[in-house]
Design a protein around this motif. Structure first.
Motif, PDB file in Angstrom:
ATOM      1  N   ALA A   1     -23.710 -38.701  43.608  1.00 57.20           N
ATOM      2  CA  ALA A   1     -23.477 -39.492  42.394  1.00 57.20           C
ATOM      3  C   ALA A   1     -24.047 -38.841  41.146  1.00 57.20           C
ATOM      4  O   ALA A   1     -24.118 -39.455  40.093  1.00 57.20           O
ATOM      5  CB  ALA A   1     -24.098 -40.871  42.565  1.00 57.20           C
TER       6      ALA A   1
ATOM      7  N   VAL B   1     -22.453 -39.246  37.786  1.00 61.72           N
ATOM      8  CA  VAL B   1     -22.216 -40.587  37.259  1.00 61.72           C
ATOM      9  C   VAL B   1     -23.354 -40.973  36.321  1.00 61.72           C
ATOM     10  O   VAL B   1     -24.518 -40.816  36.658  1.00 61.72           O
ATOM     11  CB  VAL B   1     -22.140 -41.620  38.406  1.00 61.72           C
ATOM     12  CG1 VAL B   1     -21.913 -43.005  37.840  1.00 61.72           C
ATOM     13  CG2 VAL B   1     -21.025 -41.236  39.370  1.00 61.72           C
TER      14      VAL B   1
ATOM     15  N   TYR C   1     -17.740 -53.218  35.138  1.00 58.38           N
ATOM     16  CA  TYR C   1     -16.841 -53.052  36.281  1.00 58.38           C
ATOM     17  C   TYR C   1     -16.095 -54.349  36.594  1.00 58.38           C
ATOM     18  O   TYR C   1     -14.891 -54.334  36.884  1.00 58.38           O
ATOM     19  CB  TYR C   1     -17.605 -52.576  37.517  1.00 58.38           C
ATOM     20  CG  TYR C   1     -16.752 -52.692  38.764  1.00 58.38           C
ATOM     21  CD1 TYR C   1     -15.731 -51.773  39.007  1.00 58.38           C
ATOM     22  CD2 TYR C   1     -16.911 -53.751  39.652  1.00 58.38           C
ATOM     23  CE1 TYR C   1     -14.908 -51.902  40.120  1.00 58.38           C
ATOM     24  CE2 TYR C   1     -16.105 -53.880  40.762  1.00 58.38           C
ATOM     25  CZ  TYR C   1     -15.095 -52.958  40.988  1.00 58.38           C
ATOM     26  OH  TYR C   1     -14.263 -53.095  42.080  1.00 58.38           O
TER      27      TYR C   1
ATOM     28  N   LYS D   1     -18.236 -51.145  47.858  1.00 57.02           N
ATOM     29  CA  LYS D   1     -18.692 -49.785  48.171  1.00 57.02           C
ATOM     30  C   LYS D   1     -18.736 -48.935  46.903  1.00 57.02           C
ATOM     31  O   LYS D   1     -19.671 -48.150  46.699  1.00 57.02           O
ATOM     32  CB  LYS D   1     -17.773 -49.141  49.218  1.00 57.02           C
ATOM     33  CG  LYS D   1     -17.909 -49.757  50.599  1.00 57.02           C
ATOM     34  CD  LYS D   1     -17.103 -49.012  51.640  1.00 57.02           C
ATOM     35  CE  LYS D   1     -17.746 -47.689  51.998  1.00 57.02           C
ATOM     36  NZ  LYS D   1     -17.055 -47.026  53.133  1.00 57.02           N
ATOM     37  N   TYR D   2     -17.754 -49.109  46.043  1.00 57.83           N
ATOM     38  CA  TYR D   2     -17.742 -48.369  44.780  1.00 57.83           C
ATOM     39  C   TYR D   2     -18.928 -48.797  43.911  1.00 57.83           C
ATOM     40  O   TYR D   2     -19.603 -47.949  43.316  1.00 57.83           O
ATOM     41  CB  TYR D   2     -16.428 -48.613  44.034  1.00 57.83           C
ATOM     42  CG  TYR D   2     -16.385 -48.000  42.659  1.00 57.83           C
ATOM     43  CD1 TYR D   2     -16.233 -46.628  42.493  1.00 57.83           C
ATOM     44  CD2 TYR D   2     -16.514 -48.795  41.515  1.00 57.83           C
ATOM     45  CE1 TYR D   2     -16.214 -46.052  41.222  1.00 57.83           C
ATOM     46  CE2 TYR D   2     -16.495 -48.236  40.249  1.00 57.83           C
ATOM     47  CZ  TYR D   2     -16.349 -46.868  40.105  1.00 57.83           C
ATOM     48  OH  TYR D   2     -16.333 -46.302  38.848  1.00 57.83           O
TER      49      TYR D   2
ATOM     50  N   GLU E   1     -22.317 -47.519  45.898  1.00 60.35           N
ATOM     51  CA  GLU E   1     -22.481 -46.088  46.148  1.00 60.35           C
ATOM     52  C   GLU E   1     -22.227 -45.216  44.916  1.00 60.35           C
ATOM     53  O   GLU E   1     -22.760 -44.108  44.820  1.00 60.35           O
ATOM     54  CB  GLU E   1     -21.565 -45.663  47.289  1.00 60.35           C
ATOM     55  CG  GLU E   1     -21.942 -46.332  48.614  1.00 60.35           C
ATOM     56  CD  GLU E   1     -20.973 -46.011  49.737  1.00 60.35           C
ATOM     57  OE1 GLU E   1     -20.102 -45.126  49.538  1.00 60.35           O
ATOM     58  OE2 GLU E   1     -21.073 -46.644  50.802  1.00 60.35           O
ATOM     59  N   THR E   2     -21.425 -45.719  43.979  1.00 64.70           N
ATOM     60  CA  THR E   2     -21.130 -44.921  42.782  1.00 64.70           C
ATOM     61  C   THR E   2     -21.829 -45.481  41.554  1.00 64.70           C
ATOM     62  O   THR E   2     -22.673 -44.818  40.951  1.00 64.70           O
ATOM     63  CB  THR E   2     -19.599 -44.854  42.553  1.00 64.70           C
ATOM     64  OG1 THR E   2     -18.982 -44.264  43.699  1.00 64.70           O
ATOM     65  CG2 THR E   2     -19.294 -43.999  41.331  1.00 64.70           C
ATOM     66  N   LEU E   3     -21.504 -46.724  41.202  1.00 69.82           N
ATOM     67  CA  LEU E   3     -22.125 -47.295  40.006  1.00 69.82           C
ATOM     68  C   LEU E   3     -23.634 -47.424  40.164  1.00 69.82           C
ATOM     69  O   LEU E   3     -24.392 -47.153  39.224  1.00 69.82           O
ATOM     70  CB  LEU E   3     -21.509 -48.658  39.694  1.00 69.82           C
ATOM     71  CG  LEU E   3     -20.015 -48.682  39.341  1.00 69.82           C
ATOM     72  CD1 LEU E   3     -19.582 -50.102  39.025  1.00 69.82           C
ATOM     73  CD2 LEU E   3     -19.714 -47.756  38.173  1.00 69.82           C
TER      74      LEU E   3
ATOM     75  N   GLN F   1     -25.329 -45.703  42.312  1.00 64.38           N
ATOM     76  CA  GLN F   1     -25.796 -44.382  42.730  1.00 64.38           C
ATOM     77  C   GLN F   1     -26.456 -44.369  44.106  1.00 64.38           C
ATOM     78  O   GLN F   1     -27.391 -43.616  44.370  1.00 64.38           O
ATOM     79  CB  GLN F   1     -26.754 -43.810  41.682  1.00 64.38           C
ATOM     80  CG  GLN F   1     -26.129 -43.739  40.294  1.00 64.38           C
ATOM     81  CD  GLN F   1     -27.047 -43.121  39.280  1.00 64.38           C
ATOM     82  OE1 GLN F   1     -27.106 -41.903  39.166  1.00 64.38           O
ATOM     83  NE2 GLN F   1     -27.771 -43.949  38.552  1.00 64.38           N
TER      84      GLN F   1
END
Length: 567
Positions: A15, A18, A430, A343-344, A347-349, A351
């Motif tokens: 990540a 990001v 989001y 999951k987004y 795991e992404t936003l 991190q």
């Protein structure tokens, strides 16, 4: 949880491109002035700094901004609770292994039927102003929590099993079955056994409070140093709102010789970038620990021994005000839930610092036999399939249409309230995108932390971010939130069938049968979408290796009262 943490650094590196927003704080709120320390006979003034050479041994730290309240009966936030650990000493305490140990009570005993708990207080206990503390102070304090005039949000959670609570909660406070046969004996009679009552006796809401200062100062007693009298290892000497609270060593504490610090200075900071900058200055006025780390800095902190990531028992979720007509249909609530790619988000936003949620209770919560509560939920299957977002989104659109809002037509604009900290803003942005796919418009409302929790508790909002970090390891601790009469039921969810299940669980003596009621209760929470679980918490923070002897608990507290500072 431990396995997830072992891959956490890898997730952070994935990540690294990001950019996050703000820092990680699920804050607390705030109050008043002072610079006297008149409530303590000692004067540990010193000359500041966080080193030891010839100066007072002062630990400077940041665990949040202005607290909403540090009245033990009224606090419901983690950082306020952490401050209470410094200022008060409950009947029992929790050690670094999260085991219950003696506190103000040196021992206790329970009757064979589990309905009578007798606590034997240590002799010669004192308040921070030097006046004697007796068992009668616990009687007063516990009745104050039960008193509806106090409006303690935890009242039913911590005292609902005590005999006479129903009457006390309606105003007959003396009906609560707590008594003091003598100055060192405190007796509690329960209406039904409670397997975790020892943990409640160690919970900050049930701290003893000083009747004299409350009667003299009213609600303002917990807003200024001169009237804030406790019985813990520290007392408040100075309080400058939006700047700092200075806790000084309490020379009247029962175990003062075990306290190595002269003072703890908590910086009241809401901006994680400012906290990070202060930490990196590494001068005599810099904090040696900060809770709020800017999320944009996380990738660069990989491998830094001062950067800590530790598990928490807790769930990050969204409240939909169930009393509003647009959220009264469970199909609408479920549609809004299924439209989220967890999951987004995790795991992404976020991190990889959080874990995508599939249920409400969360990970590492123990079931009746010591196994994971989550593993036994819903027949062993997740309530939410996070591996099929497209399928979830299609179902969400159909549910919204079934509720009478095809493609979101006719559905009012949603106001989503947050406080400006941690990942709240990036998650809010989001949700604007995710719910737009349903044809629904979202406006984000940023509220100052000191006003945020009372607004949410009063139901004065439409939708809001929320979160719960457990107070003790039992599924009921979070499931109780959804009981219609619970003071922390911010979503205003009300289902008589749910209330009945939780009541059955509360009085059930057989652990396995009790667990069955709790699982059925979670089934209802998830099928009704009482709230929208998003992710499970982990705690990340920066702490200097100069700080020794302290620990961080899975309930979100730093035990700095036992810390030392080395060079």
């Amino acid at each position: 949880m431990k396995r997830r943490l072992s891959i956490l650094l890898a997730l952070i590196m994935v990540a690294a491109m990001v950019l996050g927003a703000c820092g990680k704080s699920d804050n607390n709120s705030g109050s008043n002035n002072g610079n006297s320390g008149k409530n303590n006979t000692s004067d540990n003034s010193g000359d500041g700094g966080s080193s030891t050479g010839g100066k007072e041994k002062q630990l400077i730290a940041e665990i949040g901004p202005n607290p909403e309240t540090i009245d033990p009966a009224l606090n419901s936030a983690v950082d306020g609770g952490n401050m209470l650990l410094f200022a008060f000493d409950c009947l029992l305490n929790v050690d670094k292994d999260n085991k219950i140990i003696p506190g103000a009570a040196e021992k206790y005993e329970t009757s064979k039927d589990g309905l009578k708990w007798t606590f034997y207080l240590r002799k010669d206990l004192k308040w921070s102003d030097g006046s004697p503390l007796t068992a009668k102070d616990f009687v007063y304090s516990w009745k104050r929590v039960a008193d509806p005039a106090t409006a303690a949000p935890y009242s039913e959670t911590v005292l609902g099993m005590v005999k006479g609570y129903d009457k006390a909660a309606k105003g007959d406070v003396d009906a609560l079955a707590v008594s003091a046969p003598d100055d060192t004996t405190f007796v509690v009679e329960l209406s039904h056994p409670c397997v975790y009552f020892d943990k409640l006796a160690a919970f900050a809401t049930l701290s003893p409070v000083n009747q004299a200062t409350i009667e003299k100062n009213g609600d303002s007693w917990a807003t200024k140093p001169e009237s804030y009298i406790g019985n813990g290892p520290f007392y408040i000497k100075e309080w400058v709102p939006s700047s700092y609270i200075l806790f000084a060593k309490n020379e009247n504490y029962r175990d003062k010789d075990s306290i190595k610090l002269d003072s703890i200075k908590l910086l009241l900071m809401e901006d994680p970038n400012a906290a990070y900058s202060a930490y990196n200055k590494q001068d005599s006025e810099s904090p040696l620990m900060i809770k709020d780390v800017p999320t944009a800095e996380i990738p660069s902190l990989s491998g830094n021994p001062e950067f800590h990531i530790e598990p928490l028992l807790g769930t990050y979720y969204v409240d939909l005000n169930n009393t509003l007509p647009q959220f009264s249909d469970s199909k609408v609530r479920q549609a809004l839930s299924l439209a989220i790619d967890r999951k987004y988000v995790a795991e992404t936003l976020m991190q990889g610092t959080y874990t995508a949620a599939t249920n409400f209770v969360g990970t590492s919560v123990a079931d009746w036999d010591g196994s994971a509560f989550m593993a036994n939920a819903n027949g062993g299957k997740p309530y939410i399939n996070n591996d099929d977002y497209e399928g979830n989104l299609a179902k969400a659109k159909q549910l919204l249409a079934d509720a009478g809002y095809p493609d979101g037509k006719g559905f009012p604009v949603i106001k989503y309230s947050i406080n400006d900290a941690g990942y709240h803003k990036v998650v809010a942005q989001y949700l604007q995108q995710a719910w737009k796919k349903l044809g629904i418009t979202v406006n984000v409302d940023v509220v100052e932390w000191a006003s945020f929790t009372p607004m949410r508790r009063a139901g004065d909002y439409e939708s809001s971010r929320d979160g719960w970090v457990f107070d003790y390891n039992d599924a009921s601790n979070i499931l109780d939130l959804m009981v219609s009469t619970n003071g922390n039921n911010n979503a205003k969810y009300s289902n008589p069938a749910y209330d009945e299940l939780m009541q059955k669980a509360a009085v059930e003596k057989d652990a396995k049968t009790r667990s069955g009621y709790l699982h059925k209760a979670e089934d209802l929470v998830m099928s009704d979408t009482a709230v929208i679980p998003i992710a499970y918490y982990n705690e990340f923070y920066l702490q200097s290796p100069k700080v020794t002897g302290s620990w961080h608990s899975p309930y979100g507290y730093w035990y700095f009262q036992y810390a030392d500072i080395t060079e």
